[in-house]
Motif scaffolding. Structure first.
Motif, PDB file in Angstrom:
ATOM      1  N   ILE A   1     -21.014  64.275  22.683  1.00  0.00           N
ATOM      2  CA  ILE A   1     -22.156  65.178  22.531  1.00  0.00           C
ATOM      3  C   ILE A   1     -21.933  66.531  23.197  1.00  0.00           C
ATOM      4  O   ILE A   1     -22.811  67.386  23.173  1.00  0.00           O
ATOM      5  CB  ILE A   1     -23.433  64.539  23.125  1.00  0.00           C
ATOM      6  N   THR A   2     -20.774  66.721  23.799  1.00  0.00           N
ATOM      7  CA  THR A   2     -20.516  67.962  24.518  1.00  0.00           C
ATOM      8  C   THR A   2     -19.707  68.938  23.678  1.00  0.00           C
ATOM      9  O   THR A   2     -19.001  68.543  22.746  1.00  0.00           O
ATOM     10  CB  THR A   2     -19.769  67.681  25.837  1.00  0.00           C
ATOM     11  N   ASP A   3     -19.823  70.210  23.997  1.00  0.00           N
ATOM     12  CA  ASP A   3     -19.064  71.256  23.344  1.00  0.00           C
ATOM     13  C   ASP A   3     -17.562  71.024  23.560  1.00  0.00           C
ATOM     14  O   ASP A   3     -17.132  70.712  24.668  1.00  0.00           O
ATOM     15  CB  ASP A   3     -19.477  72.607  23.949  1.00  0.00           C
ATOM     16  N   SER A   4     -16.774  71.175  22.515  1.00  0.00           N
ATOM     17  CA  SER A   4     -15.352  70.839  22.601  1.00  0.00           C
ATOM     18  C   SER A   4     -14.587  71.750  23.563  1.00  0.00           C
ATOM     19  O   SER A   4     -13.683  71.306  24.264  1.00  0.00           O
ATOM     20  CB  SER A   4     -14.706  70.907  21.215  1.00  0.00           C
ATOM     21  N   PHE A   5     -14.950  73.042  23.610  1.00  0.00           N
ATOM     22  CA  PHE A   5     -14.263  73.957  24.520  1.00  0.00           C
ATOM     23  C   PHE A   5     -14.434  73.518  25.970  1.00  0.00           C
ATOM     24  O   PHE A   5     -13.469  73.372  26.714  1.00  0.00           O
ATOM     25  CB  PHE A   5     -14.814  75.387  24.372  1.00  0.00           C
ATOM     26  N   SER A   6     -15.686  73.322  26.383  1.00  0.00           N
ATOM     27  CA  SER A   6     -15.943  72.981  27.778  1.00  0.00           C
ATOM     28  C   SER A   6     -15.402  71.596  28.124  1.00  0.00           C
ATOM     29  O   SER A   6     -14.884  71.380  29.224  1.00  0.00           O
ATOM     30  CB  SER A   6     -17.442  73.054  28.093  1.00  0.00           C
ATOM     31  N   PHE A   7     -15.479  70.662  27.180  1.00  0.00           N
ATOM     32  CA  PHE A   7     -14.992  69.306  27.460  1.00  0.00           C
ATOM     33  C   PHE A   7     -13.471  69.270  27.525  1.00  0.00           C
ATOM     34  O   PHE A   7     -12.889  68.539  28.334  1.00  0.00           O
ATOM     35  CB  PHE A   7     -15.510  68.332  26.401  1.00  0.00           C
ATOM     36  N   GLU A   8     -12.834  70.083  26.692  1.00  0.00           N
ATOM     37  CA  GLU A   8     -11.370  70.185  26.712  1.00  0.00           C
ATOM     38  C   GLU A   8     -10.893  70.608  28.104  1.00  0.00           C
ATOM     39  O   GLU A   8     -10.020  69.973  28.703  1.00  0.00           O
ATOM     40  CB  GLU A   8     -10.929  71.206  25.668  1.00  0.00           C
TER      41      GLU A   8
ATOM     42  N   MET B   1     -11.878  77.833  35.275  1.00  0.00           N
ATOM     43  CA  MET B   1     -12.671  77.326  34.151  1.00  0.00           C
ATOM     44  C   MET B   1     -13.600  78.407  33.599  1.00  0.00           C
ATOM     45  O   MET B   1     -13.769  78.538  32.382  1.00  0.00           O
ATOM     46  CB  MET B   1     -13.519  76.131  34.595  1.00  0.00           C
ATOM     47  N   VAL B   2     -14.209  79.166  34.486  1.00  0.00           N
ATOM     48  CA  VAL B   2     -15.116  80.240  34.061  1.00  0.00           C
ATOM     49  C   VAL B   2     -14.358  81.255  33.209  1.00  0.00           C
ATOM     50  O   VAL B   2     -14.829  81.673  32.145  1.00  0.00           O
ATOM     51  CB  VAL B   2     -15.750  80.941  35.291  1.00  0.00           C
ATOM     52  N   ILE B   3     -13.164  81.622  33.662  1.00  0.00           N
ATOM     53  CA  ILE B   3     -12.345  82.586  32.923  1.00  0.00           C
ATOM     54  C   ILE B   3     -11.941  82.038  31.556  1.00  0.00           C
ATOM     55  O   ILE B   3     -12.060  82.715  30.525  1.00  0.00           O
ATOM     56  CB  ILE B   3     -11.078  82.946  33.737  1.00  0.00           C
ATOM     57  N   LEU B   4     -11.469  80.792  31.532  1.00  0.00           N
ATOM     58  CA  LEU B   4     -10.982  80.200  30.283  1.00  0.00           C
ATOM     59  C   LEU B   4     -12.097  80.014  29.267  1.00  0.00           C
ATOM     60  O   LEU B   4     -11.919  80.290  28.075  1.00  0.00           O
ATOM     61  CB  LEU B   4     -10.302  78.860  30.572  1.00  0.00           C
ATOM     62  N   MET B   5     -13.255  79.552  29.720  1.00  0.00           N
ATOM     63  CA  MET B   5     -14.352  79.321  28.785  1.00  0.00           C
ATOM     64  C   MET B   5     -14.931  80.635  28.274  1.00  0.00           C
ATOM     65  O   MET B   5     -15.310  80.753  27.115  1.00  0.00           O
ATOM     66  CB  MET B   5     -15.423  78.444  29.419  1.00  0.00           C
ATOM     67  N   ALA B   6     -14.979  81.647  29.142  1.00  0.00           N
ATOM     68  CA  ALA B   6     -15.447  82.960  28.712  1.00  0.00           C
ATOM     69  C   ALA B   6     -14.497  83.538  27.665  1.00  0.00           C
ATOM     70  O   ALA B   6     -14.925  84.123  26.659  1.00  0.00           O
ATOM     71  CB  ALA B   6     -15.544  83.900  29.906  1.00  0.00           C
ATOM     72  N   SER B   7     -13.202  83.342  27.875  1.00  0.00           N
ATOM     73  CA  SER B   7     -12.187  83.809  26.941  1.00  0.00           C
ATOM     74  C   SER B   7     -12.296  83.076  25.605  1.00  0.00           C
ATOM     75  O   SER B   7     -12.189  83.681  24.535  1.00  0.00           O
ATOM     76  CB  SER B   7     -10.792  83.584  27.529  1.00  0.00           C
ATOM     77  N   ALA B   8     -12.553  81.749  25.652  1.00  0.00           N
ATOM     78  CA  ALA B   8     -12.683  80.959  24.425  1.00  0.00           C
ATOM     79  C   ALA B   8     -13.893  81.397  23.622  1.00  0.00           C
ATOM     80  O   ALA B   8     -13.834  81.515  22.393  1.00  0.00           O
ATOM     81  CB  ALA B   8     -12.789  79.477  24.782  1.00  0.00           C
ATOM     82  N   VAL B   9     -15.007  81.661  24.315  1.00  0.00           N
ATOM     83  CA  VAL B   9     -16.229  82.105  23.641  1.00  0.00           C
ATOM     84  C   VAL B   9     -16.005  83.473  23.002  1.00  0.00           C
ATOM     85  O   VAL B   9     -16.396  83.716  21.868  1.00  0.00           O
ATOM     86  CB  VAL B   9     -17.410  82.178  24.640  1.00  0.00           C
TER      87      VAL B   9
ATOM     88  N   THR C   1     -16.139  84.356  19.001  1.00  0.00           N
ATOM     89  CA  THR C   1     -17.109  85.344  18.526  1.00  0.00           C
ATOM     90  C   THR C   1     -16.418  86.438  17.711  1.00  0.00           C
ATOM     91  O   THR C   1     -16.907  86.834  16.655  1.00  0.00           O
ATOM     92  CB  THR C   1     -17.837  85.978  19.726  1.00  0.00           C
ATOM     93  N   THR C   2     -15.267  86.899  18.178  1.00  0.00           N
ATOM     94  CA  THR C   2     -14.580  87.998  17.506  1.00  0.00           C
ATOM     95  C   THR C   2     -13.893  87.574  16.224  1.00  0.00           C
ATOM     96  O   THR C   2     -13.628  88.402  15.347  1.00  0.00           O
ATOM     97  CB  THR C   2     -13.531  88.630  18.442  1.00  0.00           C
ATOM     98  N   THR C   3     -13.590  86.285  16.075  1.00  0.00           N
ATOM     99  CA  THR C   3     -12.910  85.825  14.861  1.00  0.00           C
ATOM    100  C   THR C   3     -13.857  85.254  13.824  1.00  0.00           C
ATOM    101  O   THR C   3     -13.460  84.921  12.722  1.00  0.00           O
ATOM    102  CB  THR C   3     -11.870  84.738  15.211  1.00  0.00           C
ATOM    103  N   SER C   4     -15.136  85.095  14.168  1.00  0.00           N
ATOM    104  CA  SER C   4     -16.096  84.529  13.210  1.00  0.00           C
ATOM    105  C   SER C   4     -16.840  85.633  12.452  1.00  0.00           C
ATOM    106  O   SER C   4     -16.745  86.799  12.758  1.00  0.00           O
ATOM    107  CB  SER C   4     -17.104  83.647  13.954  1.00  0.00           C
TER     108      SER C   4
END
Length: 227
Positions: free
Chosen positions: A22-29, A212-220, A224-227
């Motif tokens: 049930i968790t977001d794949s980015f954060s769970f990864e 983790m903060v850096i990586l998740m911010a980068s993933a988001v 966002t930029t590719t969608s």
């Protein structure tokens, strides 16, 4: 049964009845990668010196997943940063998740069910077979926040991971998660400031949370930029 941080986080991220994550794949990864690194530090296998992760002991943990990544870190030709290891381990997200689920199935905590989608595609679900371990874990976590109980190193690490993976609503309930927000933040800060937590564990925990903060911010941002 003694469940490590990876096992506990995986259990909490699964819907008991539906058997899906049930968790977001980015954060769970990144959360699973972080759980592996934290567990290895709790078991005194790795330490951080400067910005590099180093092996303190090559003695097996007795867990196939943990031993696999301990060997990876140990056999690396050069010392790497925590961020590099989080990214490297995170790339193995699918196999980590599957390996942990298989372990929990063998322990009789989960079971595997095949479900059909549109009567054509098959997907595996992992509902609870034995709810007692997870129920006890959830009760303990809620007791900590409801009754201001003392927390140990493992519990501080797990509460941090739950918060990072945005699982607070699932673990504590939506209303309690709002109510507990300040307490959760306080426990994480207490872990960062505590002198009772092992120096190596504390250093890895603090560095890991920043990464983790850096990586998740980068993933988001990338999404966002590719969608």
């Amino acid at each position: 049964m003694n469940l490590n941080l990876v096992d506990q986080l995986t259990l909490l991220a699964l819907d008991d009845e539906k058997g899906n994550f049930i968790t977001d794949s980015f954060s769970f990864e990144y959360g699973l990668a972080g759980a592996i690194i934290l567990e290895l530090s709790l078991q005194e296998r790795i330490i951080v010196e400067g910005k590099k992760l180093k092996v303190r002991s090559e003695v097996n943990c007795g867990d196939a997943l943990l031993d696999h990544f301990l060997d990876k870190i140990s056999s690396s030709k050069k010392e790497r940063s925590i961020q590099t290891w989080v990214e490297t381990i995170g790339e193995k997200y699918s196999s980590i998740k599957e390996g942990t689920v298989e372990k929990l199935i063998k322990e009789g905590i989960l079971r595997r069910e095949e479900k059909k989608i549109l009567w054509i595609f098959s997907v595996d679900k992992f509902p609870a077979e034995n709810t007692k371990p997870e129920n006890m874990l959830r009760k303990r976590l809620n007791d900590i926040l409801l009754n201001d109980c003392e927390v140990d190193m493992n519990e501080i690490m797990l509460i941090s991971l739950i918060d990072m993976c945005e699982l607070n609503n699932e673990v504590y309930g939506k209303e309690r998660a709002k109510e507990f927000r300040k307490k959760i933040k306080g426990i994480i800060e207490k872990g960062q400031l505590s002198s009772s937590i092992g120096k190596a564990v504390k250093e890895i925990h603090d560095a890991l949370m920043a990464v983790m903060v850096i990586l998740m911010a980068s993933a988001v941002f990338t999404t966002t930029t590719t969608s």
